[in-house]
Design an enzyme around this catalytic site. Structure first.
Site, PDB file in Angstrom:
ATOM      1  N   ASP A  64       0.872  -1.483  -0.206  1.00  0.00           N
ATOM      2  CA  ASP A  64      -0.375  -0.126   0.183  1.00  0.00           C
ATOM      3  C   ASP A  64       1.018   1.469  -0.004  1.00  0.00           C
ATOM      4  O   ASP A  64       2.093   0.810   0.197  1.00  0.00           O
ATOM      5  CB  ASP A  64      -0.669   0.041   0.890  1.00  0.00           C
ATOM      6  CG  ASP A  64      -0.513   0.162   2.614  1.00  0.00           C
ATOM      7  OD1 ASP A  64       0.554   0.381   2.925  1.00  0.00           O
ATOM      8  OD2 ASP A  64      -0.984  -0.930   3.386  1.00  0.00           O
ATOM      9  N   ASP A  66       1.243   5.072   1.741  1.00  0.00           N
ATOM     10  CA  ASP A  66       0.998   6.149   2.470  1.00  0.00           C
ATOM     11  C   ASP A  66       1.837   7.742   1.561  1.00  0.00           C
ATOM     12  O   ASP A  66       3.165   7.853   1.529  1.00  0.00           O
ATOM     13  CB  ASP A  66       1.716   5.990   3.376  1.00  0.00           C
ATOM     14  CG  ASP A  66       0.990   4.813   4.152  1.00  0.00           C
ATOM     15  OD1 ASP A  66      -0.703   4.970   4.113  1.00  0.00           O
ATOM     16  OD2 ASP A  66       2.110   3.666   4.601  1.00  0.00           O
ATOM     17  N   ASP A 140       8.465   6.224  13.302  1.00  0.00           N
ATOM     18  CA  ASP A 140       8.092   5.002  14.585  1.00  0.00           C
ATOM     19  C   ASP A 140       9.581   5.182  14.026  1.00  0.00           C
ATOM     20  O   ASP A 140      10.311   5.542  14.907  1.00  0.00           O
ATOM     21  CB  ASP A 140       7.656   4.223  14.742  1.00  0.00           C
ATOM     22  CG  ASP A 140       7.063   3.116  13.395  1.00  0.00           C
ATOM     23  OD1 ASP A 140       7.656   3.930  12.310  1.00  0.00           O
ATOM     24  OD2 ASP A 140       6.083   2.579  13.644  1.00  0.00           O
TER      25      ASP A 140
HETATM   26  P1  ATP Z   1       3.036  -1.950   6.169  1.00  0.00           P
HETATM   27  O1  ATP Z   1       1.728  -1.009   5.189  1.00  0.00           O
HETATM   28  O2  ATP Z   1       3.833  -2.738   4.868  1.00  0.00           O
HETATM   29  O3  ATP Z   1       2.378  -2.509   7.518  1.00  0.00           O
HETATM   30  P2  ATP Z   1       4.192   0.853   6.552  1.00  0.00           P
HETATM   31  O4  ATP Z   1       4.842   0.602   6.980  1.00  0.00           O
HETATM   32  O5  ATP Z   1       3.387   1.925   5.903  1.00  0.00           O
HETATM   33  O6  ATP Z   1       3.723  -0.464   6.494  1.00  0.00           O
HETATM   34  P3  ATP Z   1       1.831   1.910   8.523  1.00  0.00           P
HETATM   35  O7  ATP Z   1       0.822   1.670   9.332  1.00  0.00           O
HETATM   36  O8  ATP Z   1       1.301   1.953   6.477  1.00  0.00           O
HETATM   37  O9  ATP Z   1       2.635   0.665   8.363  1.00  0.00           O
HETATM   38  O10 ATP Z   1       1.869   3.398   8.614  1.00  0.00           O
HETATM   39  C1  ATP Z   1       2.829   4.400   7.244  1.00  0.00           C
HETATM   40  C2  ATP Z   1       3.942   5.258   7.740  1.00  0.00           C
HETATM   41  O11 ATP Z   1       2.700   6.186   9.422  1.00  0.00           O
HETATM   42  C3  ATP Z   1       4.552   4.468   8.942  1.00  0.00           C
HETATM   43  O12 ATP Z   1       5.686   3.570   8.467  1.00  0.00           O
HETATM   44  C4  ATP Z   1       5.300   5.156   9.653  1.00  0.00           C
HETATM   45  O13 ATP Z   1       6.201   6.279   9.642  1.00  0.00           O
HETATM   46  C5  ATP Z   1       3.949   6.099  10.236  1.00  0.00           C
HETATM   47  N1  ATP Z   1       3.769   5.085  11.499  1.00  0.00           N
HETATM   48  C6  ATP Z   1       2.578   4.304  11.323  1.00  0.00           C
HETATM   49  N2  ATP Z   1       2.204   3.963  12.278  1.00  0.00           N
HETATM   50  C7  ATP Z   1       2.609   4.023  13.454  1.00  0.00           C
HETATM   51  C8  ATP Z   1       3.334   3.858  15.033  1.00  0.00           C
HETATM   52  N3  ATP Z   1       1.612   3.981  15.366  1.00  0.00           N
HETATM   53  N4  ATP Z   1       3.865   5.262  15.274  1.00  0.00           N
HETATM   54  C9  ATP Z   1       4.873   5.793  14.733  1.00  0.00           C
HETATM   55  N5  ATP Z   1       4.438   5.946  12.988  1.00  0.00           N
HETATM   56  C10 ATP Z   1       3.575   5.601  12.580  1.00  0.00           C
HETATM   57 MG    MG Z   2       2.113   1.314   5.009  1.00  0.00          MG
END
Ligand code: ATP
Ligand code: MG
Length: 427
Positions: A64, A66, A140
């Site tokens: 996905d 962002d 994070d």
């Molecule tokens: P995936 O989509 O593979 O699960 P992701 O890193 O994109 O991994 P998401 O949950 O989609 O995870 O979140 C997008 C981004 O938002 C993360 O990469 C991070 O930068 C930020 N993020 C998400 N959750 C948190 C959190 N709990 N604390 C701090 N930053 C966060």
């Molecule tokens: Mg993501």
């Protein structure tokens, strides 16, 4: 004089700008790039950020995309017809583009009066908007705080994330203890990313696991269900489970489960295989596996027909992870069919095979058979039965121990009473 005491606003350190990388339109999603283009032409900054940049740099196809922007959420919804603001704790905009869903968030900061914490430092609401630089520092892990600017093809790195990707490190931005106190779910995220990408989790994170596991109690069970899906339904459940079961995290998520249960490990491996082979998966099956021992224990001490061990097992799980009703029902069906699979009542075999949960129940039985000798013969019988023609089926049925026909006590009693009343003239 006053000016002397006024703190000079320091310029944020300049980020590294990296051009030597393989990111580009081939790997990146066209819809996400289009969203960025629309924001840019309307005068806003916009970048790809987070998991998609991280995964693409690791050579893994992002699942996905962002986008982070300086546009306020309302401005984003005005620019895209099929968009809406979602999320209470952490509002973002969902933009639909064809079949794609792009998550757009406005730059935020974590050091602000507007960020609401509880008395242990946990962030309750995070709605303080900020600059690109502030946005990077509220994320994070360093590897999750990289921005890709499609307009000049640069990766913007404030926190050393590119180096950590090269070194395969999962490391927090800032102080580990503070970042875990702000949001204990981050410990699960660390394990998930390390399993997905083969990265090493930094020592200071690992040494905080025990303390953080306790804090998961404060997380809304509905959020933990979302995290449960991400942990186990993305193709690396076995690695995740092996990590979790070495720590108190497995029981923080599933209090009644024996983390060392061979059935749980077999089910995780099986889930990964199914994903790899494009077979269907449902969280209900893992729920059935992880709560099986609890269900069985409750079923064994069942006192009356009014006791509902499936309901009780599912209910006691809800305070950690809220399992939506349909998945609970799925688990219940898988459990109740086990008894029928073992009994193999000849008169209802045909009905059983066409039961909507027969396949799941049979798969469950086979997984148990991998580690439980006493179940193996029954699982093999069902495998043979499904592959057999009519005469072979008859032979298999003939092998079964004869089950005595259940006497229908109620009917016999009523018959006797009727005869009695006829002969005595009462009734
Ligand atoms: P995936 O989509 O593979 O699960 P992701 O890193 O994109 O991994 P998401 O949950 O989609 O995870 O979140 C997008 C981004 O938002 C993360 O990469 C991070 O930068 C930020 N993020 C998400 N959750 C948190 C959190 N709990 N604390 C701090 N930053 C966060
Ligand atoms: Mg993501």
């Amino acid at each position: 004089m006053l000016n002397f005491f006024r703190r000079k606003k320091t310029e944020p350190p300049a980020p590294k700008r990296i051009r030597d990388h393989k990111l580009g339109p081939g790997i990146l999603d066209a819809s996400a790039l289009k969203v960025i283009e629309v924001l840019n032409t309307n005068g806003f900054q916009a970048y790809l950020v987070g998991g998609c940049v991280r995964d693409a740099l690791c050579g893994v196809k992002p699942k996905d995309f962002d986008v982070a922007t300086d546009a306020p959420l309302e401005a984003v919804t005005k620019l895209f017809r099929r968009s809406r603001i979602v999320g209470r704790r952490f509002p973002i905009v969902h933009v639909r583009f064809g079949r794609d869903l792009i998550e757009v968030s406005t730059f935020r900061q974590s050091i602000s009066d507007k960020v609401v914490h509880d008395d242990r430092g946990m962030i309750l609401r995070d709605n303080a908007f900020g600059t690109l630089h502030e946005d990077a520092f509220r994320r994070d892990f360093t590897v999750n705080a990289l921005y890709y600017d499609p307009s000049n093809k640069e990766i913007i790195d404030f926190v050393g994330g590119v180096d950590d990707i090269k070194a395969k490190n999962i490391r927090f931005i800032g102080d580990t203890k503070t970042r875990l106190a702000e949001d204990p779910v981050r410990i699960l995220r660390a394990i998930r990313f390390s399993a997905k990408l083969g990265f090493t989790i930094s020592e200071d994170i690992l040494s905080s696991v025990k303390n953080t596991a306790k804090r998961l109690e404060a997380i809304p069970p509905a959020r933990l269900f979302d995290e449960f899906l991400k942990l186990f339904l993305n193709g690396y459940a076995e690695t995740v489970w092996r990590q979790l079961r070495e720590t108190p995290l497995a029981n923080a998520l599933f209090p009644s489960c024996d983390p060392m249960s061979p059935l749980a490990l077999a089910a995780m491996r099986n889930t990964d295989d199914r994903i790899f082979n494009g077979a269907s998966i449902t969280p209900g099956f893992l729920v059935a596996v992880l709560l099986w021992d609890d269900f069985k224990a409750r079923n064994d001490v069942r006192h009356s027909d009014d006791d509902d061990p499936a309901f009780a097992a599912l209910k006691s799980q809800q305070s950690s992870i809220a399992i939506p009703r349909r998945f609970g029902t799925f688990a219940r069906d898988v459990w109740t069919i086990q008894e029928r699979l073992h009994k193999r009542n000849v008169r209802s075999l045909d009905r059983l095979v066409t039961h909507k949960r027969f396949r799941a129940g049979y798969d469950f039985l086979c997984l148990q058979a991998e580690s439980d000798e006493s179940v193996r013969a029954c699982a093999d019988w069902w495998t043979d039965f499904q592959n057999a023609n009519d005469s072979e089926r008859e032979a298999l049925i003939a092998q079964l121990p004869k089950t005595p026909r259940k006497r229908n006590r109620g009917r016999n009693r009523r018959k006797a009473a009727a005869q009695n009343s006829a002969s005595t003239g009462t009734g």
